[in-house]
Design a protein around this motif. Structure first.
Motif, short mmCIF file in Angstrom:
data_model
loop_
_atom_site.label_atom_id
_atom_site.label_comp_id
_atom_site.label_asym_id
_atom_site.label_seq_id
_atom_site.Cartn_x
_atom_site.Cartn_y
_atom_site.Cartn_z
N LEU A 14 0.84 -1.20 0.00
CA LEU A 14 0.00 0.00 0.00
C LEU A 14 0.86 1.24 0.00
O LEU A 14 0.64 2.18 -0.76
N HIS A 18 0.96 3.69 -3.09
CA HIS A 18 0.35 4.98 -2.82
C HIS A 18 1.33 6.13 -3.09
O HIS A 18 0.98 7.13 -3.72
N ASN A 21 1.93 6.60 -6.78
CA ASN A 21 0.75 7.17 -7.41
C ASN A 21 0.62 8.66 -7.07
O ASN A 21 0.29 9.47 -7.94
N TYR A 40 -6.32 17.65 -4.66
CA TYR A 40 -7.26 17.24 -5.70
C TYR A 40 -8.41 16.42 -5.14
O TYR A 40 -9.55 16.51 -5.63
N ILE A 41 -8.14 15.67 -4.07
CA ILE A 41 -9.22 14.87 -3.49
C ILE A 41 -10.30 15.79 -2.91
O ILE A 41 -11.49 15.55 -3.07
N ASN A 116 -4.77 6.79 -13.17
CA ASN A 116 -5.36 5.50 -12.83
C ASN A 116 -4.94 4.41 -13.82
O ASN A 116 -4.65 3.28 -13.43
N LEU A 119 -1.61 3.32 -12.99
CA LEU A 119 -1.66 2.50 -11.78
C LEU A 119 -2.07 1.07 -12.09
O LEU A 119 -1.52 0.11 -11.55
N LEU A 123 -3.04 -4.75 -14.72
CA LEU A 123 -4.24 -5.53 -14.40
C LEU A 123 -5.18 -5.62 -15.59
O LEU A 123 -5.26 -4.71 -16.41
N GLU A 128 -9.06 -5.16 -12.17
CA GLU A 128 -9.20 -3.79 -11.67
C GLU A 128 -10.50 -3.65 -10.89
O GLU A 128 -10.52 -3.08 -9.78
N ILE A 132 -10.86 -2.72 -6.90
CA ILE A 132 -11.69 -1.62 -6.37
C ILE A 132 -12.66 -2.18 -5.33
O ILE A 132 -12.81 -1.63 -4.24
N ARG B 4 -20.23 2.25 -18.67
CA ARG B 4 -18.86 2.69 -18.44
C ARG B 4 -18.60 2.77 -16.95
O ARG B 4 -19.24 3.55 -16.24
N TYR B 6 -17.01 3.89 -13.58
CA TYR B 6 -16.32 5.08 -13.14
C TYR B 6 -15.14 4.64 -12.29
O TYR B 6 -15.30 4.07 -11.21
N LYS B 7 -13.96 4.85 -12.79
CA LYS B 7 -12.81 4.18 -12.20
C LYS B 7 -11.89 5.07 -11.38
O LYS B 7 -10.89 4.61 -10.88
N GLU B 8 -12.21 6.30 -11.21
CA GLU B 8 -11.32 7.21 -10.51
C GLU B 8 -10.91 6.75 -9.12
O GLU B 8 -9.77 6.92 -8.71
N ILE B 10 -9.71 4.54 -7.24
CA ILE B 10 -8.63 3.72 -6.68
C ILE B 10 -7.65 4.56 -5.89
O ILE B 10 -7.31 4.24 -4.76
N SER B 11 -7.23 5.68 -6.46
CA SER B 11 -6.24 6.48 -5.76
C SER B 11 -6.81 7.04 -4.47
O SER B 11 -6.10 7.15 -3.46
N ARG B 12 -8.09 7.36 -4.48
CA ARG B 12 -8.71 7.89 -3.26
C ARG B 12 -8.76 6.81 -2.20
O ARG B 12 -8.43 7.05 -1.04
N LEU B 13 -9.18 5.62 -2.62
CA LEU B 13 -9.24 4.52 -1.66
C LEU B 13 -7.86 4.21 -1.10
O LEU B 13 -7.67 4.04 0.10
N LEU B 14 -6.88 4.14 -2.00
CA LEU B 14 -5.50 3.88 -1.57
C LEU B 14 -5.08 4.90 -0.53
O LEU B 14 -4.51 4.55 0.51
N LEU B 134 -3.20 -8.88 -6.22
CA LEU B 134 -3.48 -7.76 -7.13
C LEU B 134 -2.52 -6.60 -6.86
O LEU B 134 -1.99 -5.98 -7.78
#
Lengths: 147, 147
Positions: A14, A18, A21, A40-41, A116, A119, A123, A128, A132, B4, B6-8, B10-14, B134
DNA sequence: CCAAATTAGTTGCGTACGCAACTGGTTTGC
DNA sequence: GCAAACCAGTTGCGTACGCAACTAATTTGG
């Protein structure tokens, strides 16, 4: 008896992923003034939920409220966020994206998608989605735990 | 046509998960002086590969070499790491765990497992293995990319 | 065999961010 | 209806860490 899996490395992975990224995102966003850190978040969340206040951001993103305050302050100075005192509770501010932020939104999304893709380049689409899902589960569990 | 995804996020979760986890680990390790930051990762790696040098640590853990230098300096001051000039290349140091570090090793592992259990509390055994797999793939890919 | 390029490690500087203490507005309970 | 408890947000402080510039040792090439 199953071989005992050595499970330590999740936090290491992680951490490594992280940081990498974050550096990628920082580089992409630098031209727009919101390079360093997690600004940005906050911006994304203000765009998603206009009118939200700092306390809600703090809870949702699990930052410290001081961090939220400073990040929002920067976003305001950069002209991305507008703060109005909430007439219903004069302690808190309603945060709204500015015109500049609304125009920047598509660019921001595309840059984040770019990060992303980088990142998740190793995968498949299914992996992916799986990743998630698993990360969301981890995050959910940490929210439960607080009770 | 598939919806489609929405894949954004991941970075937020990370980001969220990583910060939470870092705080947990920091709290557990604070009594041992290596609370803040990523010192424990450096210590783990010195324990795993005695004789390693700072440059190798930097590459493997993808920190900046300045960060490595400062972290190792602290670990040395705290008595966990011993630095000897490499006789074969007098620019670099061979890093070895001290007796104190060797004795601390089991405790460290158990504390990290504890943090890991907290992290993965919402996952089944299979999901945890899947997540590790993963994340390793993601990490591998980012190494490839550097070429 | 020595000057130039490279490499391991350090230091200065700027930014990020968590904790704790604080300010001023709001709610609670007597 | 007011003091106490509470809450949104800010500020001071300490630590972390990346980048860039530096030192000193090693390698390279002419």
């Amino acid at each position: 008896m199953k071989k005992r899996a050595y499970k330590e490395p999740i936090s290491r992975l992680l951490s490594i992923i992280h940081r990498q990224n974050q550096k990628n995102i920082a580089k992409l966003l630098q031209p727009y003034g919101i390079g360093g850190g997690h600004h940005y978040i906050f911006l994304i969340n203000v765009l998603k939920k206009p009118g939200i206040n700092q306390d809600q951001l703090t809870c949702e993103l699990k930052f410290d409220k001081a961090t939220t305050a400073r990040s929002i302050k920067q976003l305001e100075e950069l002209g991305y966020v507008d703060r109005k005192i909430d007439p219903g509770d004069r302690r808190s501010y309603q945060l709204h994206p500015t015109e500049k932020a609304l125009q920047f939104d598509p660019t921001l999304r595309s840059l984040l998608e770019q990060a992303n893709r980088k990142l998740t380049r190793g995968l498949t689409e299914e992996e992916e989605v799986e990743l998630i899902m698993l990360l969301q589960k981890v995050n959910q569990a940490s929210i439960q735990e607080e009770v």
